[in-house]
Design a protein around this motif. Sequence first.
Motif, PDB file in Angstrom:
ATOM      1  N   LYS A 108       0.837  -1.195   0.000  1.00 30.31           N
ATOM      2  CA  LYS A 108       0.000   0.000   0.000  1.00 30.31           C
ATOM      3  C   LYS A 108       0.873   1.246   0.000  1.00 30.31           C
ATOM      4  O   LYS A 108       1.984   1.234   0.527  1.00 30.31           O
ATOM      5  CB  LYS A 108      -0.934   0.007   1.208  1.00 30.31           C
ATOM      6  N   PHE A 109       0.356   2.316  -0.590  1.00 28.84           N
ATOM      7  CA  PHE A 109       1.142   3.544  -0.666  1.00 28.84           C
ATOM      8  C   PHE A 109       0.240   4.756  -0.516  1.00 28.84           C
ATOM      9  O   PHE A 109      -0.991   4.675  -0.699  1.00 28.84           O
ATOM     10  CB  PHE A 109       1.915   3.609  -1.991  1.00 28.84           C
ATOM     11  N   ASN A 110       0.853   5.885  -0.192  1.00 29.68           N
ATOM     12  CA  ASN A 110       0.111   7.143  -0.095  1.00 29.68           C
ATOM     13  C   ASN A 110       1.074   8.310  -0.242  1.00 29.68           C
ATOM     14  O   ASN A 110       2.280   8.180   0.009  1.00 29.68           O
ATOM     15  CB  ASN A 110      -0.673   7.231   1.218  1.00 29.68           C
ATOM     16  N   PHE A 111       0.543   9.445  -0.642  1.00 27.54           N
ATOM     17  CA  PHE A 111       1.317  10.688  -0.726  1.00 27.54           C
ATOM     18  C   PHE A 111       0.357  11.866  -0.764  1.00 27.54           C
ATOM     19  O   PHE A 111      -0.855  11.692  -0.967  1.00 27.54           O
ATOM     20  CB  PHE A 111       2.230  10.690  -1.965  1.00 27.54           C
ATOM     21  N   THR A 112       0.891  13.041  -0.555  1.00 25.59           N
ATOM     22  CA  THR A 112       0.092  14.272  -0.630  1.00 25.59           C
ATOM     23  C   THR A 112       0.757  15.255  -1.584  1.00 25.59           C
ATOM     24  O   THR A 112       1.984  15.235  -1.761  1.00 25.59           O
ATOM     25  CB  THR A 112      -0.059  14.935   0.753  1.00 25.59           C
ATOM     26  N   ILE A 113      -0.054  16.104  -2.208  1.00 24.15           N
ATOM     27  CA  ILE A 113       0.445  17.189  -3.046  1.00 24.15           C
ATOM     28  C   ILE A 113      -0.427  18.418  -2.808  1.00 24.15           C
ATOM     29  O   ILE A 113      -1.619  18.290  -2.525  1.00 24.15           O
ATOM     30  CB  ILE A 113       0.419  16.824  -4.546  1.00 24.15           C
ATOM     31  N   ARG A 154      -6.985  22.558   0.997  1.00 19.86           N
ATOM     32  CA  ARG A 154      -6.397  21.318   1.501  1.00 19.86           C
ATOM     33  C   ARG A 154      -5.415  20.705   0.499  1.00 19.86           C
ATOM     34  O   ARG A 154      -5.562  20.869  -0.704  1.00 19.86           O
ATOM     35  CB  ARG A 154      -7.492  20.290   1.777  1.00 19.86           C
ATOM     36  N   ASP A 155      -4.440  19.999   1.022  1.00 20.32           N
ATOM     37  CA  ASP A 155      -3.591  19.195   0.162  1.00 20.32           C
ATOM     38  C   ASP A 155      -4.384  17.999  -0.369  1.00 20.32           C
ATOM     39  O   ASP A 155      -5.259  17.460   0.319  1.00 20.32           O
ATOM     40  CB  ASP A 155      -2.377  18.665   0.939  1.00 20.32           C
ATOM     41  N   PHE A 156      -4.071  17.589  -1.589  1.00 18.73           N
ATOM     42  CA  PHE A 156      -4.630  16.362  -2.125  1.00 18.73           C
ATOM     43  C   PHE A 156      -4.042  15.178  -1.348  1.00 18.73           C
ATOM     44  O   PHE A 156      -2.852  15.166  -1.045  1.00 18.73           O
ATOM     45  CB  PHE A 156      -4.272  16.210  -3.601  1.00 18.73           C
ATOM     46  N   ILE A 157      -4.865  14.199  -1.058  1.00 21.25           N
ATOM     47  CA  ILE A 157      -4.420  12.971  -0.399  1.00 21.25           C
ATOM     48  C   ILE A 157      -4.706  11.806  -1.337  1.00 21.25           C
ATOM     49  O   ILE A 157      -5.857  11.549  -1.695  1.00 21.25           O
ATOM     50  CB  ILE A 157      -5.131  12.751   0.945  1.00 21.25           C
ATOM     51  N   ILE A 158      -3.662  11.131  -1.772  1.00 20.86           N
ATOM     52  CA  ILE A 158      -3.807   9.994  -2.680  1.00 20.86           C
ATOM     53  C   ILE A 158      -3.361   8.734  -1.951  1.00 20.86           C
ATOM     54  O   ILE A 158      -2.250   8.679  -1.418  1.00 20.86           O
ATOM     55  CB  ILE A 158      -2.986  10.190  -3.975  1.00 20.86           C
ATOM     56  N   GLU A 159      -4.232   7.748  -1.919  1.00 25.76           N
ATOM     57  CA  GLU A 159      -3.930   6.460  -1.322  1.00 25.76           C
ATOM     58  C   GLU A 159      -4.184   5.368  -2.346  1.00 25.76           C
ATOM     59  O   GLU A 159      -5.120   5.467  -3.149  1.00 25.76           O
ATOM     60  CB  GLU A 159      -4.793   6.206  -0.077  1.00 25.76           C
ATOM     61  N   GLY A 160      -3.336   4.331  -2.335  1.00 23.77           N
ATOM     62  CA  GLY A 160      -3.517   3.254  -3.303  1.00 23.77           C
ATOM     63  C   GLY A 160      -2.852   1.978  -2.861  1.00 23.77           C
ATOM     64  O   GLY A 160      -2.159   1.927  -1.836  1.00 23.77           O
ATOM     65  N   GLU A 161      -3.067   0.929  -3.645  1.00 25.82           N
ATOM     66  CA  GLU A 161      -2.399  -0.330  -3.375  1.00 25.82           C
ATOM     67  C   GLU A 161      -2.178  -1.098  -4.661  1.00 25.82           C
ATOM     68  O   GLU A 161      -2.899  -0.920  -5.652  1.00 25.82           O
ATOM     69  CB  GLU A 161      -3.171  -1.161  -2.359  1.00 25.82           C
ATOM     70  N   LEU A 162      -1.145  -1.912  -4.633  1.00 27.33           N
ATOM     71  CA  LEU A 162      -0.823  -2.766  -5.769  1.00 27.33           C
ATOM     72  C   LEU A 162      -1.766  -3.957  -5.794  1.00 27.33           C
ATOM     73  O   LEU A 162      -2.078  -4.541  -4.756  1.00 27.33           O
ATOM     74  CB  LEU A 162       0.610  -3.275  -5.650  1.00 27.33           C
TER      75      LEU A 162
END
Length: 324
Positions: free
Chosen positions: A94-99, A108-116
């Motif tokens: 699983k991964f996540n990052f903000t921009i 607000r910052d964008f919040i992106i969460e995902g998984e392989l």
Amino acid sequence: MRQKFLVLGFIALLTFGFVNTLFAMKYIPADSARQDAGKNDLIGRWDISMDENGKTVPSWLEVKLSGNRTLTGYFVGVSGSARPIAKVNFNDGKFNFTIPPQWEPGERDFIIEGELSGAEIHGTLVNSEGKKYNWKGVKAPYLKRTGLLVWDKPIALFNGKDLTGWKALGKNQWVVKNGVLTSPHSGANLISEQKFTDFKLHVEFKYQKGSNSGVYLRGRYEVQIEDSSKDAHPSSVLFSGIYGYLSPSEIAALGPDQWQSFDIMIVGRMVTVIANGKTVISNQEIPGITGGALDSNEGEPGPVYIQGDHGPIEFRKIVITPIK
């Protein structure tokens, strides 16, 4: 006897060290190896489709390895340019990052969460207004080309008379006056009905002071048309840049109210841009889609698409030479 004990002791130490080594090989690197394998699967470029209230919109992600353990990257949303990602957090698939937001409303910052998930990724995005959307992505194609280039016959996409062969996205403001394709004010973008893969494109255009437009290759990669000062430092978001990715070697613009030209060649991901007779981008790779792209299906043909929502713009010639 003393020598015998010394030999036995030495053997015991060797055995203990060997067992410890086996133990470390069996237990310590295992999780690390799996984690590294997961990182390696995530590294690369991803073509993303996002569900915005039932409408599919394109996006794009690149994940890169910085040093030997930190993941960074770039993200392209529905609008704007490629945005740098300072750090992609990854754990157990699983991964996540903000921009930060760019042109979007909200603080607000964008919040992106995902998984392989096998050869795909999927997840959610929360935008700067707090709205949440689902998305899924597949590895972007390399688009490598081999063999000699053989060109077909040139095709005049604009006939100088009317909008035959074109369609507007939204309420149409485009008209033809005295053989010139004209968008007198901001409005709909214009899209060719024909789709193409690799080609050479010649366009002649004129903009007013302060105006802005662009030509999208395959409907996905914008070559910027903008009233940029010749003294401006070259940038990917200024005249003749590939928006957000590739900067021209110089600003070869002639200024507002002047007829100007682009000669563009795109083969796979490799692009060359000649602005007013000067080669400003020479056979450089376009990493991914730019903001405003029609879709993220990079392996498919796409139309020529003219931006008409950023101010007045005119075109008097649009000629494409596709590859055979």
